[in-house]
Design an enzyme around this catalytic site. Structure first.
Site, PDB file in Angstrom:
ATOM      1  CG  ASP A   1      13.068   8.960 -20.616  1.00  0.00           C
ATOM      2  OD1 ASP A   1      13.104   9.374 -19.439  1.00  0.00           O
ATOM      3  OD2 ASP A   1      12.074   8.416 -21.118  1.00  0.00           O
TER       4      ASP A   1
ATOM      5  CD  GLU B   1      15.129   7.789 -16.436  1.00  0.00           C
ATOM      6  OE1 GLU B   1      14.604   8.244 -15.414  1.00  0.00           O
ATOM      7  OE2 GLU B   1      14.519   7.640 -17.511  1.00  0.00           O
TER       8      GLU B   1
END
Length: 658
Positions: free
Chosen positions: A329, A358
């Site tokens: 994340d 990400e």
């Protein structure tokens, strides 16, 4: 700095050794309890022991004799801030390196991990694809997966780890349409990416089952979340049941990717902050917390001991739980050195374990008080990262269905918006080629190709938003055609293939673009849609079959990118041909052609290639069907493509190889 791997509680039947890295601490003691909280039956204070400091390493330690398995413990740490030695705090906290806890993670538990293994665990092995780009990933949330009665899962296991262990589940228990793991096997996916399933703080494990959160709020990184277990009070149960879930998925031939959130925590009242105050988090010059994560408390991966913690944590999950991959994340909050080291560490276990994340931060413009842009694991720095550290390709996502601007109202290619042809072409080549611009990726393994995930609108809801419709449960043929257009681009593009759970049956959250705490009514999977949108399900399944038999679609090298040729086409039409130059070329289809027409009119396309074209083609996908069946023959190089539809064509002379 301490490079040892024995921090935390090291258990044997004869004694347990407790070690805490706390170089600024004045004192550390370990407190023993009979239960994970004072409200439980049998709660009892079992006394404390002082730990002794090794000044060379900054590690406090003590050895406690006897079999302490299932004893709960905390540390009381009196320590000075790493930034201001006059600032001293005393806190009772769980162990940073906890592997088991009681309810809500307030107390750590001494755990005999071997006792938590389900039957046959020693025979459980990683499920991995030989080629990283061959991964086909389906993103799920533990609770969403089975919480609906339509899942066919028993009431006691709905929304729990054990739902994954139930075989033979069918839609509404009617015995005809498979659901859950049986559905995944039939669909042909190779991995599930599971939203956070470590211990997180946004759900009260002692509270109502009606609570919901995605779980991007870490508390104890190396401990499974208790709300998904049948008993959050016994630290052993959540471990055993998560292992049962993983074992069941492995038996089904499905790998497990863990969604990890090392960039921030639930709050700053954590074991990290209590152990070495102001060390594990990035701080602004004025003493406030850095906020590149958008969550108010960025962790500091560039600091030696948090770097070490992250590396050891992924190693622990991969070895103890047989996790097959990691999704990071807000990976852009981490430094490049740490991400490359994580990749190196996992390579010592198996080079096929997946890593991707990400390549951005949670705030934009980027928080200037974080690490320098040049040191961060951002998309712009892909060339500095191991090519097997993948990144979500938001460039192709936004090209396919439009950006998230204006609350998702922005159009994309599939809606017929102009100006996206080049970005779609770049995405189809995993953004590795200079020909169409946007070439940020070093190799297909570095690109995760997708059109939606748990964040923002689902693909179906995005189509509804752009088209001004609220018919989320409808079957409008135009909207379904747009959905199919997106799927063809996703499945015929280079890179790792990724879909949100239920994208193939028009998954809806009824227009909610940020459903992290919106409850089950917005988030749960309604398995009835598998039946209602069966045509769309079949289409996705067929595209997966096509992708699985044609190696160039999943080529981790640049061979297939360099063997592709884009044709001259009208605006809104994208077409390319690809030669099969992989090692399997003589066993598979030869040249293929992929054409997408996002316009509202039938278009005529002249196929082109860097070599001789086949004289005849077999259609394996059109606007209605996709798969390995012969849907008709096309002769010559001129092809007619109906409005809002696609064609995938195979060299007829090689079709029987498929």
């Amino acid at each position: 700095r301490y490079n040892g791997t024995d921090l935390g509680a090291t258990y044997t039947k004869e004694a347990t050794t407790f070690k805490v890295w706390a170089p600024t601490a004045k004192s550390v003691k370990v407190n023993f309890y009979a239960t994970g909280s004072d409200k439980e039956e049998g709660a009892k204070d079992l006394g404390s022991k002082e730990l002794t400091l090794d000044e060379k390493t900054g590690v406090y330690s003590v050895k406690a004799d006897g079999d302490l398995a299932n004893t709960y413990y905390t540390y009381t740490v009196t320590a000075a801030s790493i930034a201001d030695s006059t600032k001293v705090t005393t806190k009772e906290i769980p162990d940073v390196y906890s592997v088991a806890t009681g309810v809500n993670g307030k107390r750590s538990m001494v755990c005999d991990l071997s006792s938590t293994n389900p039957e046959g665990w020693d025979q459980d092995k990683h499920v991995l694809t030989d080629d990283i780009a061959d991964a086909s990933i389906w993103e799920i949330h533990v609770k969403d997966f089975s919480y609906s009665k339509s899942s066919g899962v028993s009431a006691k296991n709905r929304g729990k780890y054990l739902a994954f262990t139930e075989l033979g589940t069918t839609l509404n228990n009617l015995g005809s349409i498979p659901t859950c793991v049986d559905y995944l096997k039939e669909l042909g996916i190779s991995y599930v990416q599971i939203n956070p399933m470590y211990d997180f703080g946004s759900v009260d494990e002692a509270g109502s089952d009606a609570q919901f959160n995605w779980g991007y709020d870490p508390v104890n990184y190396n401990v499974p979340e208790g709300s998904y277990s049948s008993n959050p009070y016994d630290g052993n149960v959540r471990i055993n049941e998560m292992k049962q879930m993983i074992q069941a998925l492995h038996k089904a031939g499905i790998g497990v990717i863990m969604d990890v959130v090392y960039n921030h925590m639930y709050n700053t009242n954590t074991s990290f902050q209590g152990t070495v105050p102001d060390y594990y988090y990035r701080m602004n010059a004025n003493g406030t917390w850095s906020n590149a994560s958008g969550c108010g408390n960025d962790t500091a991966s560039e600091r030696a001991m948090y770097h070490n913690f992250m590396v050891q944590s992924v190693n622990y999950w991969a070895t103890e739980y047989h996790i097959d991959g990691f999704r990071f994340d807000l990976m852009g909050c981490h430094d490049i050195t740490t991400m490359n080291k994580l990749r190196d560490e996992l390579d010592t276990i198996d080079k096929r374990i997946l890593t991707y994340g990400e390549p951005w931060t949670g705030t934009w413009p980027r928080d200037p008080n974080g690490i320098a842009n040049s040191s961060a694991a951002l998309m712009d720095n892909a060339s500095k990262l191991n090519p097997r550290v993948g990144m979500f390709n938001d460039k192709v996502r936004d090209a396919i269905r439009g950006s998230n601007d204006n609350y998702g109202a922005a159009s994309g290619y599939i809606m017929g918006a102009s100006g996206f042809d080049a970005a779609v072409k770049a995405g189809e080549m995993a953004n590795t080629s200079t020909m169409w611009g946007g070439n940020w990726s070093k190799a297909p393994t570095q690109t995760v190709t997708y059109s939606c995930c748990h964040d923002n609108l689902t693909l179906w809801d995005k189509i509804m938003k752009v088209c001004g419709s609220s018919d989320y449960d409808g079957t409008n043929s135009t909207y379904l055609a747009m959905n199919k257009l997106a799927s063809v681009i996703e499945f015929t593009s280079q890179g790792v293939n990724f879909t949100i759970a239920g994208e193939e049956f028009a998954r809806t959250k009824y227009g909610e673009d940020n459903s992290y705490n919106k409850g089950d009514s917005k988030n749960l999977i309604d398995w009835n849609r598998v039946s209602k949108y069966s045509d769309l399900v079949s289409y996705y399944k067929g595209l997966r079959e096509i992708r699985s038999v044609y190696s160039p679609f999943t080529d981790s090298s640049m061979t297939s990118v360099n063997s592709s040729y884009f044709c001259s086409t009208p605006s809104g039409v994208v077409a390319y041909t690809m030669q099969n130059k992989t090692a399997n070329a003589n066993k598979e289809w030869g040249m293929i052609a992929v054409i997408t027409n996002a316009t509202t009119n039938t278009q005529t396309v002249k196929l082109q290639a860097g070599t001789t074209l086949p004289s005849s083609w077999v259609t394996v996908a059109n606007g209605n069907s996709a798969g390995l069946k012969n849907l008709g023959t096309v002769n010559g190089s001129t092809v007619s493509v109906p409005a809002r539809s696609s064609l995938i064509l195979v060299d007829a002379s090689t079709f029987d190889r498929g």
